[in-house]
Structure formats: C-alpha cells, structure tokens
Write a protein that holds these residues in place. Structure first.
Motif, mmCIF file in Angstrom:
data_model
loop_
_atom_site.group_PDB
_atom_site.id
_atom_site.type_symbol
_atom_site.label_atom_id
_atom_site.label_comp_id
_atom_site.label_asym_id
_atom_site.label_seq_id
_atom_site.Cartn_x
_atom_site.Cartn_y
_atom_site.Cartn_z
ATOM 1 N N ARG A 1 0.823 -1.203 0.000
ATOM 2 C CA ARG A 1 0.000 0.000 0.000
ATOM 3 C C ARG A 1 0.861 1.260 0.000
ATOM 4 O O ARG A 1 0.502 2.263 -0.619
ATOM 5 N N MET A 2 2.034 1.200 0.646
ATOM 6 C CA MET A 2 2.928 2.358 0.599
ATOM 7 C C MET A 2 3.459 2.550 -0.812
ATOM 8 O O MET A 2 3.592 3.676 -1.288
ATOM 9 N N LEU B 1 -7.097 1.017 -3.917
ATOM 10 C CA LEU B 1 -6.928 1.397 -2.504
ATOM 11 C C LEU B 1 -7.745 0.569 -1.509
ATOM 12 O O LEU B 1 -7.187 0.086 -0.523
ATOM 13 N N SER C 1 4.629 2.201 9.246
ATOM 14 C CA SER C 1 3.367 2.609 8.617
ATOM 15 C C SER C 1 2.819 3.901 9.205
ATOM 16 O O SER C 1 2.915 4.148 10.403
ATOM 17 N N PHE D 1 -13.511 5.024 4.562
ATOM 18 C CA PHE D 1 -12.190 5.021 3.919
ATOM 19 C C PHE D 1 -12.346 4.701 2.427
ATOM 20 O O PHE D 1 -11.788 5.386 1.564
ATOM 21 N N MET E 1 -11.242 10.031 -4.770
ATOM 22 C CA MET E 1 -9.990 10.171 -5.519
ATOM 23 C C MET E 1 -10.148 9.616 -6.935
ATOM 24 O O MET E 1 -9.700 10.233 -7.910
ATOM 25 N N CYS F 1 -8.482 12.258 2.553
ATOM 26 C CA CYS F 1 -8.248 10.954 3.181
ATOM 27 C C CYS F 1 -7.082 11.025 4.160
ATOM 28 O O CYS F 1 -7.160 10.498 5.268
HETATM 29 C C1 HEC Z 1 -8.604 6.664 0.741
HETATM 30 C C2 HEC Z 1 -7.476 7.215 1.441
HETATM 31 C C3 HEC Z 1 -6.324 7.845 0.706
HETATM 32 C C4 HEC Z 1 -6.337 8.595 -0.458
HETATM 33 C C5 HEC Z 1 -7.537 8.988 -1.317
HETATM 34 C C6 HEC Z 1 -4.968 8.973 -0.722
HETATM 35 N N1 HEC Z 1 -4.137 8.467 0.246
HETATM 36 FE FE1 HEC Z 1 -2.106 8.670 0.312
HETATM 37 N N2 HEC Z 1 -2.047 7.563 2.034
HETATM 38 C C7 HEC Z 1 -3.140 7.040 2.701
HETATM 39 C C8 HEC Z 1 -2.699 6.327 3.872
HETATM 40 C C9 HEC Z 1 -3.604 5.608 4.878
HETATM 41 C C10 HEC Z 1 -1.299 6.414 3.898
HETATM 42 C C11 HEC Z 1 -0.336 5.772 4.921
HETATM 43 C C12 HEC Z 1 -0.099 4.313 4.517
HETATM 44 C C13 HEC Z 1 0.872 3.587 5.418
HETATM 45 O O1 HEC Z 1 1.918 4.168 5.786
HETATM 46 O O2 HEC Z 1 0.627 2.407 5.741
HETATM 47 C C14 HEC Z 1 -0.919 7.205 2.731
HETATM 48 C C15 HEC Z 1 0.398 7.528 2.396
HETATM 49 C C16 HEC Z 1 0.774 8.299 1.296
HETATM 50 C C17 HEC Z 1 2.141 8.612 0.936
HETATM 51 C C18 HEC Z 1 3.397 8.140 1.676
HETATM 52 C C19 HEC Z 1 3.789 6.791 1.110
HETATM 53 C C20 HEC Z 1 5.055 6.272 1.741
HETATM 54 O O3 HEC Z 1 5.979 5.943 1.010
HETATM 55 O O4 HEC Z 1 5.126 6.177 2.968
HETATM 56 C C21 HEC Z 1 2.102 9.393 -0.188
HETATM 57 C C22 HEC Z 1 3.273 9.964 -0.980
HETATM 58 C C23 HEC Z 1 0.707 9.562 -0.535
HETATM 59 N N3 HEC Z 1 -0.069 8.884 0.384
HETATM 60 C C24 HEC Z 1 0.257 10.289 -1.626
HETATM 61 C C25 HEC Z 1 -1.083 10.405 -2.000
HETATM 62 C C26 HEC Z 1 -1.552 11.226 -3.100
HETATM 63 C C27 HEC Z 1 -0.672 12.086 -3.990
HETATM 64 C C28 HEC Z 1 -2.909 11.057 -3.149
HETATM 65 C C29 HEC Z 1 -3.913 11.679 -4.098
HETATM 66 C C30 HEC Z 1 -3.606 11.719 -5.499
HETATM 67 C C31 HEC Z 1 -3.288 10.150 -2.064
HETATM 68 N N4 HEC Z 1 -2.145 9.779 -1.398
HETATM 69 C C32 HEC Z 1 -4.580 9.757 -1.809
HETATM 70 C C33 HEC Z 1 -4.462 7.157 2.305
HETATM 71 C C34 HEC Z 1 -4.927 7.794 1.150
#
Ligand code: HEC
Length: 145
Positions: free
Chosen positions: A32-33, A75, A88, A101, A108, A137
């Motif tokens: 997921r990351m 997602l 995380s 969620f 998105m 989010c």
């Molecule tokens: C539905 C929820 C959700 C949406 C929508 C979302 N994110 Fe995230 N994002 C998360 C969560 C939860 C994490 C932390 C995941 C983890 O560390 O386990 C995260 C982490 C990240 C990270 C860090 C990843 C890493 O390497 O640690 C980035 C960069 C990021 N998101 C970019 C984006 C961008 C850009 C968008 C929109 C285009 C987006 N996210 C949309 C939930 C979301």
C-alpha cells in the motif's frame, strides 16, 4: 490472501523489488505504501506540467492519470487487511470505518477520472479536486511520522 486482486499481487511484487521502504517488513504495508508512492509520483508529474516547470507531454500526462485511477481503484483492496508495521503511517481508524475510507478512495478515483489532461491549464484546473481528495483521506487516516 483471500481476495487479493491480480493488480494487488502485482504491487506486492513490485513493492518487494523497489528499494523504497526497505525498513517495512509487512508485505501488505509495503504494497500500500508503494501504491501511494506511485500516486505521489503521478501527481508530481502532473503538478510540474501544470506549473510549467516541465514541458507538457500528452502521453506522460495520460499515463499519470491512468496510474492515479488505478491506485484509487486498488486502494480499498490494498487496505482491506488490517496490517501494521512500525514504519506505517496508517491510522487504525481506517478499520473502524472502512466504508468511509473506501468512499474517500472513490472520491480520488472520480477526481482522477475527471482530470482533463489535454493541456497544462486543464491539468492545473483538475489538480485542485485531485489534491483535495488526497488531503481528505490523509487528514482522517494518515498519521505522518
Ligand atoms: C482513501 C485514502 C487515501 C487517499 C484517497 C490517498 N491516500 Fe495517500 N495515504 C493514505 C494512507 C492511509 C497512507 C499511509 C499508509 C501507510 O503508511 O501504511 C498514505 C500515504 C501516502 C504517501 C506516503 C507513502 C510512503 O511511502 O510512505 C504518499 C506519498 C501519498 N499517500 C500520496 C497520496 C496522493 C498524492 C494522493 C492523491 C492523489 C493520495 N495519497 C490519496 C491514504 C490515502
């Protein structure tokens, strides 16, 4: 591994090859990351074109848009497993309100689908909604470390 999609298996494999997140042991967290990293890169590509710091490129813009749609659609499955890892940034609240969620992932996906990549200006206009969907989010479900 009951309901893992083919796309998710793909990201799991890519995640284990990529050098980013080396400290992450849990394969679900890694996947997921990795997907989020892909979203970050695609958003940066589009943002740079919108700002004019890189030249507009129709193919790259379309690829970035496609990547964002794919990540958004993946997602909910990527976060289905309540997996944790010291690295995380996911908040446990995700699994208290998984429906909410998932709804935020739909927001998105809709913003990514609506993004018009036909020029730097239209990208810029669409990025506002897209960025809002990321923030919507993250604010609720991501705890920055
Ligand atoms: C539905 C929820 C959700 C949406 C929508 C979302 N994110 Fe995230 N994002 C998360 C969560 C939860 C994490 C932390 C995941 C983890 O560390 O386990 C995260 C982490 C990240 C990270 C860090 C990843 C890493 O390497 O640690 C980035 C960069 C990021 N998101 C970019 C984006 C961008 C850009 C968008 C929109 C285009 C987006 N996210 C949309 C939930 C979301």
């Amino acid at each position: 591994m009951k309901t893992l999609s083919v796309a998710l298996m793909g990201s799991l494999m890519i995640g284990s090859i990529a050098l980013a997140h080396q400290g992450v042991k849990d394969p679900f967290v890694k996947a997921r990351m990795h997907a989020m990293g892909t979203a970050g890169q695609a958003t940066k590509v589009l943002g740079d074109m919108a700002k004019g710091s890189v030249d507009y490129d129709a193919t790259q813009a379309a690829e970035a848009k496609a990547a964002l749609i794919q990540v958004a659609q993946d997602l909910p499955a990527l976060f289905q497993e309540n997996a944790s890892d010291p690295v995380s940034e996911a908040r446990p609240a995700i699994w208290d309100d998984y429906a909410d969620f998932s709804a935020k992932a739909d927001v998105m996906a809709a913003a990514a689908v609506a993004l018009d990549t036909s020029s730097a200006a239209t990208i810029g206009a669409g990025l506002r909604a897209l960025g809002g969907s990321c923030g919507g989010c993250h604010k609720a479900y991501r705890q920055k470390k």
